[in-house]
Every structure is written in structure tokens, then in C-alpha cells.
Design an enzyme around this catalytic site. Structure first.
Site, PDB file in Angstrom:
ATOM      1  CB  SER A 107      -0.902   0.007   1.243  1.00  0.00           C
ATOM      2  OG  SER A 107      -1.552   1.252   1.401  1.00  0.00           O
ATOM      3  CE1 TYR A 130      -6.129   4.132  -1.449  1.00  0.00           C
ATOM      4  CE2 TYR A 130      -4.308   4.132   0.110  1.00  0.00           C
ATOM      5  CZ  TYR A 130      -5.532   3.644  -0.302  1.00  0.00           C
ATOM      6  OH  TYR A 130      -6.159   2.669   0.419  1.00  0.00           O
ATOM      7  CB  THR A 156      -6.890   2.487  -4.821  1.00  0.00           C
ATOM      8  OG1 THR A 156      -6.261   1.246  -4.463  1.00  0.00           O
ATOM      9  CG2 THR A 156      -8.197   2.618  -4.062  1.00  0.00           C
ATOM     10  CE  LYS A 252      -8.026  -3.046  -3.335  1.00  0.00           C
ATOM     11  NZ  LYS A 252      -8.862  -2.127  -2.537  1.00  0.00           N
TER      12      LYS A 252
END
Length: 388
Positions: A107, A130, A156, A252
Site C-alpha cells: 500500500s 493512491y 485504487t 481497483k
């Protein structure tokens, strides 16, 4: 050491060994947590079709994701703050995944940095991005992932605005945890966790600290992060990031057939049917309930993966039989990580692999690639289609 027979056993051990705020961080959804609950409960509506008197020798679980060979149709999903679940948690999870032969996804909001994990992992891993308002940061972290030889970028799409999780607000969640009296009292009951944290330098978001101007402490980091998720993320920005990355590209957060078609048209190598583990839009439908309509919408234009609610090998079987190329586990491996570190992640994977293998055999199948709707019994009130 208690007997570990299923993922729930790991969860119970995890709860005893990890500070409350980080257990709550993993084991929660937004608002009423309806979507969080239904991600798991909707799997229970699907039944398996038992078949008998078939040759079940030589069973095969191996398959592929975006051209990478894997030991079973499972990848480790990106989970933020994993290094707070267990000291150096991202490194431990990446090592376990590599040894087991499944992908690991790091992440953006990890405690261990891209460079930390790259130095420790024996194989390339995937990086989840992100999109932030700070384009210099986004450009730089993509380049860092490339230098670390990450073999896929997972973008994402469903965190442009941060959904509220009531437990995190009440606990005052932060990394490292704030030294309040309730936190100190709770941490005092988790001595192994506390000792491990004291022995590692990795206790804050190392992908960000040191890589962003004027972010040098916890309050700076919190203020930066709260302001940075980009509400203007649209398909033009998706295209820019795709072109900048230039490698394997996964999107995603797809939960609608129209968005799935757009993702396929944008040249994604795969899409992940996901509602962010029920942590963003509470009241959204479960991932597994949307999977069939999304598979029909994109056909063979793009690989379809699914994330959310998978707690067993039977859940993996159901998802693959409903059309997913592969699946992701998040909480299931975090339970293992918080319970037993790297060995716990391996144990979670072993549990899911064994359950998948046995259940597949009892459905009369020898090869995971042959799973399909013929292996399932789905009630009429679970059609996989929702009327807009």
C-alpha cells in the site's frame, strides 16, 4: 500455542495480541458497517454443488494473474498501516507471499517503505497507488516503484474522499499511536507487540515521511494525508498514470458494469471488483454480488479479480466459479500477521489453500481452471444483477 484450524482461529489470536486501535482499524467498515458485513455474509448465500464417483487424483490449484504464475488464485491485497499490526509487517507479509508463490501488494500508506520491502523480498511485488493532489509526490512514488522493480501498479479508484470509520475516530487512530492513557494501558497488555515496535525504526508512513516537503512529524503527516486524497481523480488522470507507468496496470475499486467497461477500454490488464472492504461507501453492494454482472460486462477484454469478504478457501472457490480470474485476501492475512507474524501469514495461506483443494475435490473437480457456474447452486434472490 493454540490449535489453528481456520482463519477465525487466527482472528481470535490476533485480537489478543494486537493493540485495540489496530485491531479495530482492520476489523471495521464505514458508518453502519452494512457493506462490511455483507461482503462476508453474501458468500454464505452461495452453495457448492457436490459431485461423486470422479477421479480426484493429481489436483491442480496453479493459475496465473496478469501473466504471472501463482500457486493458487489468491493475492495479498494492499492494506494500509500493516506495519502497525506487527513490527515490520509489510516485510513479513511480502516474504511470506513470495515463499508461498502468490503476489503481494504494498500500500501507499504502508509503514515499511517501497525500498524497505524491495530490500527484503526475494521476488518482485506489486505496488498500490493512491492518487494525491501533490503531483510531484505521485510522479516520484511511481518512479520509486519502478526502481524497486515492482511488477505491477495497482491504482485504487475509490478513495478520492475518505469514508469515516467510527471506531478509528473514537480510538484516535494514528501511526505511531498517540500516547494517551487508554492507549498506554491497552499496549501494556500486548508486551510482545510493544517490544517488537521498540526494536524497529519503522513506525510511521515511510513512503511519505522524508519524501514530502514540510512533513517531518506525526501532526504534519496527519494534516498532509487528510488533505491530499485527490477528489478530481478522473479517467484522464487514470490515463496519465497508466502511460507514465508503462507496465502491468490494475484498476481497483470497480463495482459497476459501466465503470468496468471504461476500465477495459482504458487498457487495464486487470480490474479488481471491490468496495474497499466496506470501508468507503456504506450501503454499497457486496463485491461478490456484483461479480457476475461485471464479468458479463467485460467478457474476455480484461482479467477480472475480486476483493472483499474472503475468509476461506471455499470463498475463493465460489469467486473463481463465478468468473473471477483470481481473488485477494486482506483481513484474512492481517489476522495471521497480527497473531503470529510472518508465520501467521503463511498459516493463513496454507489454510485457504487446503480448504480450496478439498472443497474443489468434493465438487468433483481436479483443476482450479475448470471451475465454473456448474459447481454452484445460487438462490434466485442472489442473481448478481441489481436494477439501477
Amino acid at each position: 500455542m493454540p490449535v489453528i484450524a481456520c482463519i477465525d482461529d487466527l482472528k481470535q489470536l490476533y485480537r489478543r495480541r494486537t493493540p485495540k486501535m489496530f485491531y479495530d482499524y482492520a476489523e471495521s467498515g464505514s458508518y453502519t458497517e452494512q457493506t462490511f458485513r455483507e461482503n462476508t455474509s453474501d458468500f454464505a448465500k452461495i452453495r457448492l454443488r457436490q459431485r461423486v464417483a470422479r477421479d480426484l487424483s493429481g489436483r491442480l490449484l496453479q493459475t496465473e494473474m496478469i501473466g504471472e504464475k501463482i500457486t493458487m488464485p489468491v493475492a495479498l491485497a494492499p492494506v494500509g498501516s500493516t506495519g502497525m499490526q506487527s513490527p515490520d509487517g509489510e516485510i513479513k507479509a511480502a516474504r511470506a507471499a513470495a515463499k508461498f508463490g502468490v503476489p503481494y501488494t504494498l500500500s501507499t500508506m504502508s509503514i515499511c517503505s517501497i525500498e524497505d520491502v524491495a530490500a527484503a523480498s526475494p521476488t518482485p511485488f506489486w505496488f498500490q497507488l493512491y492518487v494525491m493532489r501533490d503531483e510531484d509526490f505521485v510522479d516520484a512514488i511511481i518512479e520509486r516503484a519502478r526502481k524497486a522493480k515492482c511488477s505491477a501498479l495497482v491504482l485504487t479508484l475509490d478513495l478520492q474522499i475518505l469514508g469515516q470509520r467510527h471506531k478509528d475516530v473514537r480510538n484516535g487512530l494514528s501511526s505511531p499511536p498517540k500516547l494517551t492513557i487508554p492507549n498506554l494501558l491497552n499496549i501494556a497488555t500486548k508486551p510482545a507487540w510493544a517490544m517488537g515496535m521498540l526494536q524497529t525504526p519503522r513506525r510511521q508512513f515511510r513512503n511519505i515521511v522524508g519524501h514530502v516537503k514540510n512533513v517531518g512529524n506525526l501532526s504534519d503527516l496527519t494534516a498532509w494525508a487528510n488533505e491530499q486524497f485527490d477528489p478530481k481523480l478522473d479517467w484522464s488522470k487514470v490515463r496519465r498514470i497508466r502511460d507514465q507507468w508503462g507496465g502491468k496496470f490494475i484498476l481497483k475499486g470497480i463495482l459497476d458494469p459501466d465503470d468496468a467497461r471504461m476500465a477495459a477500454d482504458f487498457g487495464a490488464d486487470a480490474i479488481i471488483v471491490s468496495n474497499h472492504g466496506g470501508r468507503q461507501l456504506d450501503g454499497a453492494v457486496s463485491s461478490i454480488s456484483m461479480l457476475p454482472s461485471i464479468v458479463r460486462a467485460v467478457g474476455d477484454k480484461v482479467e477480472v479479480h475480486v476483493d472483499g469478504g474472503i475468509r476461506s478457501g471455499q470463498d475463493v472457490l465460489k469467486a473463481v466459479a463465478m468468473g473471477a480470474k483470481s481473488t485477494y485476501i486482506g483481513r484474512s492475512y492481517v489476522y495471521g500477521l497480527g497473531a503470529m507474524g510472518e508465520a501467521g501469514v503463511t498459516k493463513a495461506l496454507e489454510i485457504i489453500q487446503k480448504e480450496l483443494d478439498i472443497s474443489m475435490a468434493l465438487c468433483g473437480e481436479r483443476d482450479v481452471k475448470n471451475l465454473g457456474p456448474h459447481n454452484l447452486l445460487i438462490p434466485r434472490d442472489f442473481e448478481g444483477d441489481w436494477v439501477a
